[in-house]
Design a protein around this motif. Structure first.
Motif, PDB file in Angstrom:
ATOM      1  N   ASP A  60       0.853  -1.182   0.000  1.00  0.00           N
ATOM      2  CA  ASP A  60       0.000   0.000   0.000  1.00  0.00           C
ATOM      3  C   ASP A  60       0.901   1.248   0.000  1.00  0.00           C
ATOM      4  O   ASP A  60       2.061   1.162   0.393  1.00  0.00           O
ATOM      5  N   THR A  62      -0.075   4.993   0.958  1.00  0.00           N
ATOM      6  CA  THR A  62      -0.232   5.932   2.070  1.00  0.00           C
ATOM      7  C   THR A  62      -0.124   5.214   3.416  1.00  0.00           C
ATOM      8  O   THR A  62      -0.908   4.318   3.691  1.00  0.00           O
ATOM      9  N   GLY A  63       0.833   5.598   4.216  1.00  0.00           N
ATOM     10  CA  GLY A  63       0.961   5.011   5.543  1.00  0.00           C
ATOM     11  C   GLY A  63       1.807   3.752   5.570  1.00  0.00           C
ATOM     12  O   GLY A  63       2.128   3.244   6.642  1.00  0.00           O
ATOM     13  N   ASP A 259      -1.818  -0.585   5.977  1.00  0.00           N
ATOM     14  CA  ASP A 259      -2.064   0.050   7.272  1.00  0.00           C
ATOM     15  C   ASP A 259      -3.522   0.421   7.494  1.00  0.00           C
ATOM     16  O   ASP A 259      -3.913   0.727   8.603  1.00  0.00           O
ATOM     17  N   GLY A 260      -4.329   0.392   6.426  1.00  0.00           N
ATOM     18  CA  GLY A 260      -5.668   0.973   6.564  1.00  0.00           C
ATOM     19  C   GLY A 260      -6.800  -0.030   6.560  1.00  0.00           C
ATOM     20  O   GLY A 260      -6.614  -1.215   6.303  1.00  0.00           O
ATOM     21  N   ASN A 262      -8.948   0.047   4.379  1.00  0.00           N
ATOM     22  CA  ASN A 262      -9.078  -0.296   2.963  1.00  0.00           C
ATOM     23  C   ASN A 262      -8.154  -1.436   2.545  1.00  0.00           C
ATOM     24  O   ASN A 262      -8.335  -2.035   1.505  1.00  0.00           O
ATOM     25  N   ASP A 263      -7.152  -1.736   3.379  1.00  0.00           N
ATOM     26  CA  ASP A 263      -6.230  -2.828   3.049  1.00  0.00           C
ATOM     27  C   ASP A 263      -6.681  -4.158   3.647  1.00  0.00           C
ATOM     28  O   ASP A 263      -6.145  -5.214   3.288  1.00  0.00           O
TER      29      ASP A 263
HETATM   30 MG    MG Z   1      -2.831   3.113   3.495  1.00  0.00          MG
END
Ligand code: MG
Ligand code: ADP
Length: 371
Positions: A60, A62-63, A259-260, A262-263
């Protein structure tokens, strides 16, 4: 003599399953402890076996590749709503979200001393953005697909957005009462450790695929900086999941780092799901490995740990079998006709514990393993 023989043989036959039973759990237990010391938390023991054969890492953006602590680097207003109101509306909605973009927007408004409202009818659309009502106005914040789904026309604003994206910034659109009111640009620095981690993946011949819900231009700008060529952008959480599945169907052993929220679907589908300890709880609950500080070099460590643990288990199995393969025939008296040697029950008992002791001793060596 018969009794002694029976005693020796049975003592050693008991020893074999005893040491065998210890072989795997001991190595796994010590291995997990070793990982924890370096900030690699392994939750499912079986991934210690899978990790060594991982050949694709879906990462991923972002993050995960980036800090996930962006800062607001630009605001563009596109309608009648003033800049401070635009930021205030956006931040009032984002204060409820734990997305890295949200934090950047809230922080910028706090820095400007804006008073935030409490949003009503809050709705989070994973991988797209969010919507809520603030001061009676319907605020929608997020990416193009979200705007399209709410019939908010973006039009030329996309060119403006692209200018910011080319430098790697993430652009989110803000719609107010069905009209595009402006855009917010958030710059998120690449983690200091990311280039080193990517270099290590290259050396281990692990193919890295960037999978992000963000816009293609932004993803390509970040990918260019990092030397990642395989970039899949504008993916929904479901798309990320499908991507992992299709790679697996091609025969790859796939690790996912994210990290999210969404992952989470992709993390669950992966052969090895790896969550950033700096990310959301949902990601950590879904993944089988957590990197405490979110440092991607932890993935290389986890892989080395996997190799070391599996090797240790093989050594243990050897120890468990070796004593008994040698001991049982001796106890049964194979040396008696030639050398007149019979194992005493006491020595047999000693040999029995020795096999377990060597298994435990060998497993403990993992504590000092270089990963
Ligand atoms: Mg992310
Ligand atoms: P990534 O896959 O890079 O971690 P996400 O899937 O979380 O990104 O988000 C994808 C896109 O959805 C973001 O680039 C942004 O445009 C939009 N988005 C998601 N969450 C938010 C939010 N809280 N506020 C604004 N936009 C959001």
């Amino acid at each position: 003599v018969t009794y002694a023989l029976v005693a020796c043989v049975s003592v050693l036959i008991i020893a074999c399953p005893c040491a065998l039973g210890l072989a795997t759990p001991m190595s796994v237990m010590v291995g997990i402890g070793r990982g924890a010391r370096d900030g690699v938390l392994v939750r499912d023991a079986h991934v210690l076996e899978t990790l060594q054969s991982v050949d694709v890492l879906v990462c991923d953006k972002t993050g995960t590749l980036t800090e996930g602590r962006g800062s607001l680097s630009g605001i563009e207003t596109l309608g009648s709503i003033a800049e401070t109101d635009l930021l205030r509306f956006a931040a009032s909605v984002e204060r409820v979200s734990e997305h890295p973009l949200a934090e950047a927007i809230v922080q910028a408004s706090v820095a400007r001393g804006l008073d935030l409202e409490t949003p009503l009818d809050f709705d989070y659309i994973s991988g797209m953005g969010l919507q809520a009502t603030v001061e009676g106005r319907v605020i929608v914040i997020g990416n193009e697909p979200l705007m399209a789904s709410r019939d908010i026309v973006i039009g030329n604003a996309n060119n403006l957005a692209d200018q910011h994206r080319r430098s790697g910034a993430t652009v989110v659109f803000v719609g107010v009462d069905g009209q595009l009111a402006g855009l917010l640009c958030i710059s998120d620095a690449i983690k200091e450790s990311t280039p080193q981690a990517l270099e290590a993946f290259r050396q281990s011949e692990i193919l890295v695929v960037m999978a992000t819900g963000d816009n293609k231009s932004t993803a390509q700008a970040i990918g260019r900086d990092l030397g990642i060529t395989d970039i899949r952008a504008e993916l929904s959480p479901q798309d990320k999941h499908e991507l992992v599945k299709s790679l697996q169907e091609k025969g790859h052993v796939v690790a996912v780092a994210g990290d999210g929220i969404n992952d989470a679907p992709a993390l669950a589908q992966a052969d090895v799901g790896i969550a950033m300890g700096t990310g959301t709880d949902i990601a950590m609950e879904t993944a089988s490995v957590t990197l405490v500080r979110g440092d991607l070099r932890g993935i290389v460590k986890a892989r080395n740990l996997s190799v070391a643990t599996m090797q240790n288990i093989r050594q243990n199995l050897f120890f468990a079998f070796f004593y008994n393969a040698v001991g049982v025939p001796i106890a049964a008296g194979v040396l008696y006709p030639m050398l007149g040697f019979l194992l005493s029950p006491m020595l047999a008992a000693g040999a029995m514990s020795l096999s377990s002791v060597s298994v435990i001793g060998n497993a403990l060596r993992l504590r000092g393993a270089k990963i």
